[in-house]
Design a protein around this motif. Structure first.
Motif, mmCIF file in Angstrom:
data_model
loop_
_atom_site.group_PDB
_atom_site.id
_atom_site.type_symbol
_atom_site.label_atom_id
_atom_site.label_comp_id
_atom_site.label_asym_id
_atom_site.label_seq_id
_atom_site.Cartn_x
_atom_site.Cartn_y
_atom_site.Cartn_z
ATOM 1 N N ARG A 1 0.815 -1.216 0.000
ATOM 2 C CA ARG A 1 0.000 0.000 0.000
ATOM 3 C C ARG A 1 0.847 1.264 0.000
ATOM 4 N N ALA A 2 2.065 1.183 0.492
ATOM 5 C CA ALA A 2 2.938 2.357 0.552
ATOM 6 C C ALA A 2 3.592 2.672 -0.786
ATOM 7 N N THR A 3 3.464 1.782 -1.766
ATOM 8 C CA THR A 3 4.062 2.066 -3.074
ATOM 9 C C THR A 3 3.392 3.244 -3.759
ATOM 10 N N ASN A 4 2.214 3.644 -3.298
ATOM 11 C CA ASN A 4 1.528 4.794 -3.868
ATOM 12 C C ASN A 4 2.102 6.123 -3.389
ATOM 13 N N ILE A 5 2.980 6.082 -2.405
ATOM 14 C CA ILE A 5 3.559 7.301 -1.834
ATOM 15 C C ILE A 5 4.973 7.472 -2.367
#
Length: 187
Positions: free
Chosen positions: A62-66
């Motif tokens: 989910r943190a790959t979007n940041i």
């Protein structure tokens, strides 16, 4: 944020093994129950700005979007690499170490504050100690009511502690929960 390379992984695992022994397997294979996925994932180690994080795989996805420049922290910061390439554990990994510790030391209530101010553990303040500790082993320090206070390196073996005078150093201080107050700007 990226996975650790081979030498970084070896360095981190050697440091964790010093404190956990064979319980390191429990840390690596710990199932994660976070995220929308019905199946339990695993925890992994990630490097971001010289800091190593212990984070669930679903949170990493989910943190790959940041963007990396916008990402401040993710998961539990367990330590950091120095400019010389050495790895230092931080106080945030204390709960992880305490639940998997191989060697433990319990302090008398009178010496807890001394340890929390950054002083070494003396023989006079020692309440209990686990068996088979050798000098250089990683030790997790607890209060007599089993609250983890910090960790350090054993200066004396369990057998030597029995013969030591009350002012002799038993555990060399590395970090304690008092650092949350002393170094709150750096954490």
């Amino acid at each position: 944020m990226r996975p650790l390379d081979e030498t970084e992984t070896t360095t981190v695992f050697e440091k964790l093994f010093k404190f956990t022994g064979n319980n390191l397997k429990n840390i690596v294979e710990n199932p994660s129950h976070e995220g929308p996925d019905p199946g339990s994932g695993r925890y992994c180690f990630r490097l971001h700005k010289n800091k190593v994080y212990y984070v669930s795989e679903s949170l990493v996805k989910r943190a790959t979007n940041i963007a990396r420049t916008q990402l401040v922290s993710l998961g539990t910061c367990i330590g950091r690499f120095t400019h010389g390439g050495k790895f230092h554990l931080t106080v945030q990994c204390l709960s992880l170490l305490a639940s998997n510790a191989k060697h433990k030391v319990w302090l008398k209530p009178t010496s807890e504050m001394s340890f929390l101010y950054g002083n070494h553990v003396l023989k006079g303040g020692l309440g209990r100690i686990t068996e088979n500790i050798v000098p250089g082993d990683g030790v997790v320090v607890f209060s007599m009511s089993d609250v983890h206070l910090g960790f350090g390196i054993a200066a004396k073996s369990t057998q030597d502690c029995r013969k030591l005078d009350p002012n002799g150093i038993v555990v060399l201080h590395q970090t304690d929960i008092g650092e949350y107050l002393r170094m709150e700007d750096e954490l």
